[in-house]
Write a protein that holds these residues in place. Structure first.
Motif, PDB file in Angstrom:
ATOM      1  N   MET A 268      31.249   5.570 -17.863  1.00 38.77           N
ATOM      2  CA  MET A 268      30.280   5.128 -16.875  1.00 38.77           C
ATOM      3  C   MET A 268      28.946   5.803 -17.153  1.00 38.77           C
ATOM      4  O   MET A 268      28.903   7.000 -17.458  1.00 38.77           O
TER       5      MET A 268
ATOM      6  N   THR B 173      38.684   5.500 -13.843  1.00 34.42           N
ATOM      7  CA  THR B 173      37.606   4.579 -13.475  1.00 34.42           C
ATOM      8  C   THR B 173      37.184   4.842 -12.030  1.00 34.42           C
ATOM      9  O   THR B 173      35.991   4.891 -11.716  1.00 34.42           O
TER      10      THR B 173
ATOM     11  N   LEU C  57      35.069   8.011 -11.873  1.00 33.07           N
ATOM     12  CA  LEU C  57      33.704   7.784 -12.360  1.00 33.07           C
ATOM     13  C   LEU C  57      32.885   6.968 -11.363  1.00 33.07           C
ATOM     14  O   LEU C  57      31.700   7.244 -11.155  1.00 33.07           O
ATOM     15  N   ASP C  58      33.501   5.979 -10.732  1.00 35.44           N
ATOM     16  CA  ASP C  58      32.797   5.185  -9.723  1.00 35.44           C
ATOM     17  C   ASP C  58      32.366   6.075  -8.558  1.00 35.44           C
ATOM     18  O   ASP C  58      31.234   5.993  -8.079  1.00 35.44           O
TER      19      ASP C  58
ATOM     20  N   LYS D 174      29.495   8.417  -9.613  1.00 31.51           N
ATOM     21  CA  LYS D 174      28.226   7.677  -9.701  1.00 31.51           C
ATOM     22  C   LYS D 174      27.617   7.488  -8.307  1.00 31.51           C
ATOM     23  O   LYS D 174      26.443   7.773  -8.092  1.00 31.51           O
TER      24      LYS D 174
END
Length: 148
Positions: A11, A122, A125-126, A129
């Motif tokens: 990401m 995932t 990382l989302d 962010k």
């Protein structure tokens, strides 16, 4: 051992590499988007315990290598796997690549572990962010498997 199999999630996080790297080694930041408790910062040669209180789960994390603002090499899980966190400074932020490898499973078990790792990293990382770029705690980890 399925040594040639690995999981990769990545990401772009639109923040300086120093801030993104710190988010992964400093539990005061990481607890805003991943685990709920930690026994300390990730430092080379140390073993840290991460805890997800909502699930009653803990994991011992062995820190094999830390290169500031570039790389964190760890080993954790049951059975343990290697998890590397790579940080690459980009023009518009920091690319974070998480690689998980060294799986001992095979067949259907391996497919399930690959799926769980891909989805899990995932989600991490989302959440990272959203937190670093916008200051929002999405509670993704806690909401991923809500109690019924």
């Amino acid at each position: 051992m399925s040594s040639s199999v690995y999981v990769e999630a990545q990401m772009l996080i639109r923040k300086p590499v120093e801030d993104v790297f710190e988010a992964f080694i400093n539990p005061e930041v990481t607890t805003n988007f991943w685990f709920t408790k930690s026994t300390g910062k990730l430092e080379e040669g140390k073993t840290i315990t991460w805890e997800w209180e909502m699930y009653g789960v803990k994991s011992e994390v062995k820190v094999h290598q830390v290169i500031p603002n570039q790389l964190i090499k760890t080993e954790w899980g049951e059975p343990s796997v290697h998890v590397d966190y790579e940080f690459k400074e980009m023009e518009n932020g920091t690319l974070v690549v998480i690689k998980s490898f060294g799986f001992s499973q095979s067949g259907e078990e391996l497919l399930k572990v690959i799926n769980d790792n891909t989805g899990g990293f995932t989600t991490v990382l989302d959440g990272c962010k959203a937190y670093l770029e916008h200051g929002i705690k999405l509670n993704l980890i806690g909401d991923k498997f809500p109690s019924k």
